[in-house]
Write a protein that holds these residues in place. Structure first.
Motif, PDB file in Angstrom:
ATOM      1  N   SER A 268      16.803  10.809 -23.167  1.00  0.00           N
ATOM      2  CA  SER A 268      16.670  11.675 -24.337  1.00  0.00           C
ATOM      3  C   SER A 268      18.003  11.828 -25.052  1.00  0.00           C
ATOM      4  CB  SER A 268      16.144  13.054 -23.915  1.00  0.00           C
ATOM      5  OG  SER A 268      14.854  12.942 -23.336  1.00  0.00           O
ATOM      6  N   MET A 269      19.061  12.055 -24.270  1.00  0.00           N
ATOM      7  CA  MET A 269      20.387  12.193 -24.877  1.00  0.00           C
ATOM      8  C   MET A 269      20.805  10.908 -25.589  1.00  0.00           C
ATOM      9  SD  MET A 269      22.657  14.354 -22.151  1.00  0.00           S
ATOM     10  CE  MET A 269      21.882  13.930 -20.609  1.00  0.00           C
ATOM     11  N   THR A 270      20.630   9.799 -24.913  1.00  0.00           N
ATOM     12  CA  THR A 270      21.124   8.519 -25.433  1.00  0.00           C
ATOM     13  C   THR A 270      20.318   8.040 -26.636  1.00  0.00           C
ATOM     14  OG1 THR A 270      21.829   7.939 -23.187  1.00  0.00           O
ATOM     15  CG2 THR A 270      21.743   6.165 -24.805  1.00  0.00           C
ATOM     16  N   VAL A 271      19.006   8.011 -26.491  1.00  0.00           N
ATOM     17  CA  VAL A 271      18.147   7.553 -27.599  1.00  0.00           C
ATOM     18  C   VAL A 271      18.298   8.475 -28.801  1.00  0.00           C
ATOM     19  CG1 VAL A 271      15.760   7.204 -28.328  1.00  0.00           C
ATOM     20  CG2 VAL A 271      16.493   6.410 -26.072  1.00  0.00           C
ATOM     21  N   GLY A 272      18.296   9.784 -28.558  1.00  0.00           N
ATOM     22  CA  GLY A 272      18.425  10.731 -29.658  1.00  0.00           C
ATOM     23  C   GLY A 272      19.710  10.542 -30.441  1.00  0.00           C
ATOM     24  N   GLN A 279      20.662   7.438 -39.262  1.00  0.00           N
ATOM     25  CA  GLN A 279      19.847   8.149 -40.241  1.00  0.00           C
ATOM     26  C   GLN A 279      20.635   8.533 -41.484  1.00  0.00           C
ATOM     27  OE1 GLN A 279      16.624   8.133 -39.515  1.00  0.00           O
ATOM     28  NE2 GLN A 279      17.237   7.195 -37.570  1.00  0.00           N
ATOM     29  N   THR A 280      19.959   8.476 -42.612  1.00  0.00           N
ATOM     30  CA  THR A 280      20.525   8.977 -43.873  1.00  0.00           C
ATOM     31  C   THR A 280      19.796  10.230 -44.348  1.00  0.00           C
ATOM     32  OG1 THR A 280      19.046   7.518 -45.155  1.00  0.00           O
ATOM     33  CG2 THR A 280      21.252   6.672 -44.605  1.00  0.00           C
ATOM     34  N   ASN A 281      18.624  10.500 -43.785  1.00  0.00           N
ATOM     35  CA  ASN A 281      17.872  11.710 -44.088  1.00  0.00           C
ATOM     36  C   ASN A 281      18.304  12.798 -43.108  1.00  0.00           C
ATOM     37  OD1 ASN A 281      15.436  13.612 -43.595  1.00  0.00           O
ATOM     38  ND2 ASN A 281      14.917  12.612 -45.530  1.00  0.00           N
ATOM     39  N   VAL A 282      18.740  13.937 -43.618  1.00  0.00           N
ATOM     40  CA  VAL A 282      19.320  14.980 -42.763  1.00  0.00           C
ATOM     41  C   VAL A 282      18.268  15.576 -41.832  1.00  0.00           C
ATOM     42  CG1 VAL A 282      20.483  17.217 -42.739  1.00  0.00           C
ATOM     43  CG2 VAL A 282      21.113  15.499 -44.438  1.00  0.00           C
ATOM     44  N   LYS A 283      17.044  15.795 -42.323  1.00  0.00           N
ATOM     45  CA  LYS A 283      15.991  16.332 -41.457  1.00  0.00           C
ATOM     46  C   LYS A 283      15.680  15.365 -40.321  1.00  0.00           C
ATOM     47  CE  LYS A 283      12.544  17.606 -44.189  1.00  0.00           C
ATOM     48  NZ  LYS A 283      11.272  18.245 -44.581  1.00  0.00           N
ATOM     49  N   ARG A 284      15.648  14.087 -40.623  1.00  0.00           N
ATOM     50  CA  ARG A 284      15.375  13.084 -39.595  1.00  0.00           C
ATOM     51  C   ARG A 284      16.546  13.013 -38.608  1.00  0.00           C
ATOM     52  NH1 ARG A 284      11.271   9.452 -39.761  1.00  0.00           N
ATOM     53  NH2 ARG A 284      11.430   7.651 -38.369  1.00  0.00           N
ATOM     54  N   MET A 285      17.757  13.148 -39.127  1.00  0.00           N
ATOM     55  CA  MET A 285      18.925  13.155 -38.258  1.00  0.00           C
ATOM     56  C   MET A 285      18.879  14.351 -37.302  1.00  0.00           C
ATOM     57  SD  MET A 285      22.935  13.537 -39.316  1.00  0.00           S
ATOM     58  CE  MET A 285      22.839  15.326 -39.340  1.00  0.00           C
ATOM     59  N   LEU A 286      18.519  15.522 -37.823  1.00  0.00           N
ATOM     60  CA  LEU A 286      18.431  16.705 -36.972  1.00  0.00           C
ATOM     61  C   LEU A 286      17.271  16.606 -35.983  1.00  0.00           C
ATOM     62  CD1 LEU A 286      19.217  19.505 -39.584  1.00  0.00           C
ATOM     63  CD2 LEU A 286      20.693  18.665 -37.758  1.00  0.00           C
ATOM     64  N   ALA A 287      16.228  15.835 -36.331  1.00  0.00           N
ATOM     65  CA  ALA A 287      15.127  15.598 -35.388  1.00  0.00           C
ATOM     66  C   ALA A 287      15.625  14.827 -34.179  1.00  0.00           C
ATOM     67  CB  ALA A 287      13.997  14.838 -36.076  1.00  0.00           C
ATOM     68  N   PHE A 288      16.371  13.744 -34.421  1.00  0.00           N
ATOM     69  CA  PHE A 288      16.920  12.976 -33.304  1.00  0.00           C
ATOM     70  C   PHE A 288      17.977  13.779 -32.560  1.00  0.00           C
ATOM     71  CE2 PHE A 288      15.190   9.261 -35.663  1.00  0.00           C
ATOM     72  CZ  PHE A 288      14.497   8.680 -34.618  1.00  0.00           C
ATOM     73  N   SER A 289      18.734  14.596 -33.292  1.00  0.00           N
ATOM     74  CA  SER A 289      19.686  15.484 -32.641  1.00  0.00           C
ATOM     75  C   SER A 289      18.963  16.449 -31.699  1.00  0.00           C
ATOM     76  CB  SER A 289      20.471  16.274 -33.688  1.00  0.00           C
ATOM     77  OG  SER A 289      21.245  17.285 -33.096  1.00  0.00           O
ATOM     78  N   GLY A 290      17.809  16.959 -32.139  1.00  0.00           N
ATOM     79  CA  GLY A 290      17.017  17.842 -31.293  1.00  0.00           C
ATOM     80  C   GLY A 290      16.517  17.161 -30.043  1.00  0.00           C
ATOM     81  N   ILE A 291      16.184  15.873 -30.156  1.00  0.00           N
ATOM     82  CA  ILE A 291      15.764  15.104 -28.971  1.00  0.00           C
ATOM     83  C   ILE A 291      16.905  15.040 -27.962  1.00  0.00           C
ATOM     84  CG2 ILE A 291      15.101  12.797 -28.167  1.00  0.00           C
ATOM     85  CD1 ILE A 291      13.634  12.480 -30.891  1.00  0.00           C
ATOM     86  N   SER A 292      18.121  14.819 -28.450  1.00  0.00           N
ATOM     87  CA  SER A 292      19.270  14.759 -27.546  1.00  0.00           C
ATOM     88  C   SER A 292      19.532  16.116 -26.901  1.00  0.00           C
ATOM     89  CB  SER A 292      20.516  14.269 -28.289  1.00  0.00           C
ATOM     90  OG  SER A 292      21.005  15.256 -29.178  1.00  0.00           O
TER      91      SER A 292
END
Length: 456
Positions: A268-272, A279-292
């Motif tokens: 989860s940390m690594t993939v996120g 990512q260039t979309n901030v919401k999508r970036m924060l989604a992957f950040s949330g996964i991490s």
């Protein structure tokens, strides 16, 4: 129990205000009501009581997390005052749904019976499905709501199947009876299978790898305020519930189960983080950040008897930083077709206060002192090392360094790029929520014992 009843009553009151044409009073009354409920919940600290044949079990754990959920809901309702002004639906609908969602969240950390746990998770999930698809004229929102509904329904089915297997093995839904029976020498094979299925279903709700595929698309397609809710409130509710499920049912982890948790946490940390870099979309970036961040919080499952305080602290630090970040995002991307990083160009010059708040929240998520995110990771790493998982801590430290890359990409865009256009005046409520959230985050960083000692 009093907290849950008060929250439900407040939700009904919001709907009645709409009937009596008192729309302007809905938001202030809701916030004042939730502040009163917060005081009521604080008064229940250090109490252990059960209600309705142990359907609801109030404890310091449930009260502490309920306080966090109430604070986050207050922020979300305050931000919704301006956010929903252009929607065709009435604001009372959105506010009431959020309050009923809070009731489901409180039930999820206050359950003493698996039936109440499932009721709570369905109340929360159905509210999220509705909010994800609430922008009816937006195809992305429709897609997000449908995708989340379908995937969430599968996850709920897996959870329900797990509950059925646990009932078949133990003959009871009561977690105290299940805990006592689980100490017997021979357990039916259905019991550990049921625990595994419950864990899988909750890992979906947390958006941990490999159950994370829904998160980026749903986060990007949902209205920004709904994404803020999913990224903060919904995520920490699911994580706290998973922690309680495994601890109250005396799910003594075998070494193989712990290794699975370690692998999921690392993945989860690594993939996120790696996906967030692209990512260039901030919401999508924060989604992957949330996964991490879900990967970091999963580390608490390796020491269930001692990690409740560190989970509460990490969840508080992460959710407050996330709330501050989304407050700025709501201002920057209002009335725009996307949430790309280009929208944040020059924010440091046009609105230095919000730029500073967003910078502080991103630094907290990255784990930089003096913010609470740094101390939360420090406490988490210390407990994980004591549990004997040094390799996991090393991977976590490396991923914390990787996360600096995409957080600073957004920070540099605010301070080194020229603004594309002039931004209009900032609503006072945006400033209020963003400032209060980041000040609370810094306060937790300076006084970590205030939270850590609650569940010590």
């Amino acid at each position: 129990m009093n907290t849950l009843i008060a929250i439900i009553g407040l939700g009904v009151l919001c709907l009645l205000f709409e009937i009596f044409n008192l729309r302007k009073a809905i938001v202030p009354i809701s916030i004042l009501g939730l502040l009163a409920v917060l005081g009521l919940t604080v008064s229940e600290f250090n109490t252990a009581e059960s209600y309705y044949n142990n359907m609801i079990a109030v404890s310091t754990f449930s009260s502490a997390f309920s306080c966090l959920f109430i604070v986050l809901t207050i922020f979300l309702i305050a931000l919704g005052h301006n956010f929903y002004e252009n929607h065709q639906s009435k604001i009372s609908d959105f506010i009431a749904i959020k309050i009923f969602l809070l009731a489901g969240a409180v039930a999820m950390v206050s359950f003493g019976n698996l039936a109440m746990f499932f009721l709570g998770i369905e109340v929360l999930s159905i509210a999220l499905y509705i909010l994800a698809a609430s922008d009816r004229m937006n195809l992305k929102s429709n897609e997000a709501g449908m995708k989340y509904f379908l995937m969430g329904s599968f996850a709920s089915g897996i959870i329900l199947f797990g509950i059925c297997l646990i009932y078949g093995a133990m003959g009871s839904f009561d977690v105290i009876e299940i805990s006592e029976l689980s100490r017997s020498a021979e357990l039916p094979v259905w019991f550990p299978i049921g625990i595994v299925l419950l864990t899988i279903g909750m890992l979906f709700k947390v958006a941990a790898v490999p159950f994370h595929f829904w998160a980026p698309d749903v986060y990007e397609g949902s209205p920004a305020l709904t994404t803020a809710l999913m990224s903060t409130l919904a995520k920490v509710v699911a994580m706290a519930t998973l922690y309680k499920l495994l601890s109250v049912m005396n799910a003594d982890m075998t070494e193989s189960f712990k290794m699975i948790v370690v692998v999921i946490s690392m993945a989860s940390m690594t993939v996120g983080n790696i996906m967030a870099l692209r990512q260039t979309n901030v919401k999508r970036m924060l989604a992957f950040s949330g996964i991490s961040h879900a990967g970091f919080m999963l580390m608490t499952l390796l020491s269930l008897s001692t990690s409740a305080g560190s989970l509460l602290y990490y969840a508080s630090a992460y959710s407050l930083a996330g709330m501050a970040a989304f407050s700025v995002l709501l201002y920057v991307c209002k009335n725009r077709d996307n949430e790309d990083i280009v929208n944040f160009h020059g924010l440091g010059k046009t609105n230095p206060i919000l730029a500073a708040i967003l910078t502080a929240s991103l630094l907290s998520m990255a784990g930089i002192p003096i913010f609470a995110g740094f101390f939360a990771k420090l406490v988490l790493f210390s407990e994980t090392i004591q549990a004997g998982f040094m390799a996991l801590v090393i991977v976590a430290v490396v991923n914390s360094i990787i996360s600096v890359g995409y957080y600073f990409k957004l920070i540099l865009a605010m301070y080194t790029k020229d603004a594309n256009e002039e931004r209009k005046g900032t609503p006072v409520i945006i400033y209020a929520v963003a400032v209060i959230a980041i000040v609370l985050n810094i306060a937790l960083g300076l006084f970590p014992s205030f939270v850590l000692d609650i569940l010590a």
